[in-house]
Scaffold this active site. Sequence first.
Site, PDB file in Angstrom:
ATOM      1  N   TYR A  32       1.112  -1.321  -0.108  1.00 53.73           N
ATOM      2  CA  TYR A  32      -0.008   0.371  -0.060  1.00 53.73           C
ATOM      3  C   TYR A  32       0.667   1.180  -0.394  1.00 53.73           C
ATOM      4  CZ  TYR A  32       1.477   1.217   5.101  1.00 53.73           C
ATOM      5  OH  TYR A  32       1.617   0.848   6.493  1.00 53.73           O
ATOM      6  N   ARG A  51       7.873   4.756  -4.586  1.00 55.82           N
ATOM      7  CA  ARG A  51       8.139   3.975  -2.928  1.00 55.82           C
ATOM      8  C   ARG A  51       7.668   2.600  -3.927  1.00 55.82           C
ATOM      9  NH1 ARG A  51       7.677   5.768   3.075  1.00 55.82           N
ATOM     10  NH2 ARG A  51       5.518   6.332   1.508  1.00 55.82           N
ATOM     11  N   ARG A  97      -8.551 -20.982  -0.866  1.00 53.19           N
ATOM     12  CA  ARG A  97      -7.341 -20.692   0.611  1.00 53.19           C
ATOM     13  C   ARG A  97      -6.028 -21.221   0.482  1.00 53.19           C
ATOM     14  NH1 ARG A  97      -4.514 -21.437   4.676  1.00 53.19           N
ATOM     15  NH2 ARG A  97      -3.954 -19.700   6.216  1.00 53.19           N
ATOM     16  N   HIS A  99      -1.934 -21.341   0.503  1.00 50.49           N
ATOM     17  CA  HIS A  99      -0.199 -20.047   0.232  1.00 50.49           C
ATOM     18  C   HIS A  99       0.301 -19.845  -1.164  1.00 50.49           C
ATOM     19  CE1 HIS A  99       0.176 -20.808   4.890  1.00 50.49           C
ATOM     20  NE2 HIS A  99      -0.764 -20.968   4.373  1.00 50.49           N
ATOM     21  N   LYS A 146       6.107  -1.920   1.980  1.00 55.91           N
ATOM     22  CA  LYS A 146       5.503  -1.491   2.510  1.00 55.91           C
ATOM     23  C   LYS A 146       3.818  -1.783   2.002  1.00 55.91           C
ATOM     24  CE  LYS A 146       3.325   3.382   3.095  1.00 55.91           C
ATOM     25  NZ  LYS A 146       3.463   3.615   4.689  1.00 55.91           N
ATOM     26  N   GLU A 178      12.655   2.970  13.590  1.00 55.33           N
ATOM     27  CA  GLU A 178      11.751   4.056  13.090  1.00 55.33           C
ATOM     28  C   GLU A 178      10.304   4.338  14.697  1.00 55.33           C
ATOM     29  OE1 GLU A 178       9.905   2.912   9.209  1.00 55.33           O
ATOM     30  OE2 GLU A 178       9.888   1.045   9.956  1.00 55.33           O
ATOM     31  N   LEU A 202      11.605   1.771   6.582  1.00 50.33           N
ATOM     32  CA  LEU A 202      11.069   1.905   4.903  1.00 50.33           C
ATOM     33  C   LEU A 202      11.265   3.647   4.891  1.00 50.33           C
ATOM     34  CD1 LEU A 202       8.606   1.905   3.102  1.00 50.33           C
ATOM     35  CD2 LEU A 202       6.972   3.027   4.862  1.00 50.33           C
TER      36      LEU A 202
END
Length: 285
Positions: A32, A51, A97, A99, A146, A178, A202
Amino acid sequence: MNTVYLNGRYMAAEEARISPFDRGFLFGDSVYEVIPYFQGRGFRLQEHIARLEHSLRAVRIPNGRDWVAILDQLVELNGGGNLSVYLQVTRGDSGSRSHAYDAGLEPTIFACCTPVRDFASLPVAEVKGLAAIVTADLRWHRCDIKSTCLLPNILVLQQARDQQADEALLLRDGVVTEGTSSNIFVVRQGVIYTPKRSSEILGGITRELVLELADENGIQYQETDIDYEALTTGDEVWISSSTRGVLPVTSIDGQAVGNGEKGPLWARMFELLTRYQRKLMTGSK
């Protein structure tokens, strides 16, 4: 109307639906960005897009969208002004579902807007000093991506709030990384220190802007490891984020930072940042 974007369509938020088999929902298999728009214009928009594209490459989700066109239109449909735009890209709906995933999945793309205050409109005297705690950084080692897998960030931010603090600053192997949604700066004898860029943090868009402004204005800075003692004995501590700008931290773990007041170098950087923002958004000086 609260208009959102979902897979090529703009619609009312209450109409938006995704499959329960979407991998972003099941596994947090998604990335995101949060991009501030001031006066209807994206702030450091190209840096945010770069980014996002780094995150997409790192997790091998197909790219190739005109992100600027998508987001600019979404902001316009929501009335422009000062908005925080949230953009999420998941690997897509695999129909079950599992993996494992097929390389040909079509990504799910979602974006929405939230009103945000223009940090450049706030007089320096009205900026509140923040209280912070320090806690262990238990996240994975690819924090440069992110990712939407934010449960560790959520838990430590709630830990901070339980202690009447505003932010949690994270410590991994004795080194500060951070905040839960911010980058960190420590000032000592007029020099700014900030953690080095690595996969453990980040790469903050506002962090990079702060360093650019420091360089342009003759303010010394160093990217270096910062331990707990250096953090808590600094003359000033700041955090930065795209929607909040640069904010002073005036207490850590219940102890005052410096004299417990907002520092003079923070005030100068705040003025430089707000001047930059006003000029970029409006052309004013």
